[in-house]
Design an enzyme around this catalytic site. Sequence first.
Site, short mmCIF file in Angstrom:
data_model
loop_
_atom_site.label_atom_id
_atom_site.label_comp_id
_atom_site.label_asym_id
_atom_site.label_seq_id
_atom_site.Cartn_x
_atom_site.Cartn_y
_atom_site.Cartn_z
N LYS A 42 -2.87 3.81 7.34
CA LYS A 42 -1.66 3.77 6.09
C LYS A 42 -2.54 2.98 5.02
CE LYS A 42 1.35 2.34 9.97
NZ LYS A 42 1.99 1.09 10.39
N GLY A 43 -3.67 2.56 5.16
CA GLY A 43 -4.40 1.78 4.23
C GLY A 43 -4.54 2.49 2.87
N ASP A 97 -8.93 2.81 1.90
CA ASP A 97 -8.90 1.53 1.18
C ASP A 97 -10.36 0.75 0.82
OD1 ASP A 97 -8.89 0.89 3.97
OD2 ASP A 97 -7.13 0.17 3.96
N ASP A 100 -16.19 -0.61 5.32
CA ASP A 100 -16.70 -1.77 5.88
C ASP A 100 -17.76 -1.30 6.88
OD1 ASP A 100 -17.20 -4.52 6.96
OD2 ASP A 100 -15.18 -4.67 7.70
N LYS A 128 -17.71 -2.82 1.20
CA LYS A 128 -18.02 -4.36 1.79
C LYS A 128 -19.69 -3.97 2.38
CE LYS A 128 -14.54 -6.67 4.02
NZ LYS A 128 -14.14 -7.04 5.39
N PHE A 149 -12.44 -10.96 5.14
CA PHE A 149 -11.16 -10.08 5.28
C PHE A 149 -10.37 -10.30 4.23
CE2 PHE A 149 -7.43 -8.93 7.40
CZ PHE A 149 -7.84 -7.80 8.06
N ASP A 156 -3.89 -4.43 5.14
CA ASP A 156 -3.01 -5.55 5.90
C ASP A 156 -3.45 -6.57 6.68
OD1 ASP A 156 -3.96 -3.44 7.76
OD2 ASP A 156 -2.58 -4.28 9.17
N ARG A 162 0.65 -5.03 2.60
CA ARG A 162 0.16 -3.94 2.21
C ARG A 162 0.62 -3.78 0.76
NH1 ARG A 162 -2.58 -0.78 6.13
NH2 ARG A 162 -1.46 -1.06 8.19
P1 XMP Z 1 -14.98 0.43 8.91
O1 XMP Z 1 -15.25 -0.73 9.57
O2 XMP Z 1 -14.68 1.51 9.79
O3 XMP Z 1 -13.55 -0.12 8.47
O4 XMP Z 1 -15.59 0.84 7.86
C1 XMP Z 1 -12.52 0.69 7.90
C2 XMP Z 1 -11.25 0.44 8.20
O5 XMP Z 1 -11.40 -1.16 8.71
C3 XMP Z 1 -10.17 -1.65 8.18
N1 XMP Z 1 -10.74 -2.92 7.29
C4 XMP Z 1 -10.08 -3.80 6.76
N2 XMP Z 1 -8.72 -4.09 6.68
N3 XMP Z 1 -9.15 -6.27 5.55
C5 XMP Z 1 -8.31 -5.25 5.90
O6 XMP Z 1 -7.26 -5.33 5.81
C6 XMP Z 1 -10.46 -5.89 5.42
O7 XMP Z 1 -11.22 -6.63 5.06
C7 XMP Z 1 -10.96 -4.69 6.26
N4 XMP Z 1 -12.21 -4.54 6.42
C8 XMP Z 1 -12.04 -3.32 7.01
C9 XMP Z 1 -9.52 -0.67 6.99
O8 XMP Z 1 -8.33 -0.51 7.59
C10 XMP Z 1 -10.34 0.15 6.82
O9 XMP Z 1 -9.74 1.48 6.58
#
Ligand code: XMP
Length: 177
Positions: A42-43, A97, A100, A128, A149, A156, A162
Amino acid sequence: MHNDIEKIYVSENEINDMLNRLGKEITNDYKDRNPLIIGLLKGCLPFMSDLVKKLDFPLTLNYIKASSYQGIESTGFITIEGKVPDVKGRDVIVIDDILDTGRTLDSIRRVLVEHGANSVELCVLLDKPEGRKFDIHAKYVGGPVPNEFVVGYGLDYNEHYRNLPYIGVLKPRVYQK
Ligand code: XMP
């Protein structure tokens, strides 16, 4: 809700500037390609909804529901719910969104290529870079955030925040509840 925020990292105005710039870049690259834009639920919701309004050319939209996080730590795997959209021969832009570790977008990109997409590019509001564990690059990035975070504008903490119109960091007491 706003009282739970310790610090704002990306303001509403900065998000607007990012949307305008990304809109121009994507328009420049895709205006004659009828791309398929796929959001990761949903991000992606606020970001995708605002970004597509900056794209004034023919395109189609779809969604994938994938998840890798519960609370503030990765569960270590990706789940795709439901059917993968028909991407055969399409130029696809995946919208999320935040990039990471890269696990989510790396898995999704592979799946879409396996399903016959002509091309797959990634578009994220936030990057990130310090969190990266997978060798993956997003062509369209709003801006960087530190390795903390963050919540808001789609991101979220246990499904809340969100709907904040900016990106911020939560006060430590919120995690202690
Ligand atoms: P990856 O690690 O797969 O992460 O690149 C992607 C998804 O992880 C969630 N994500 C976060 N959600 N704050 C959040 O609320 C954060 O700082 C964060 N870092 C990763 C997010 O859903 C993203 O799509």
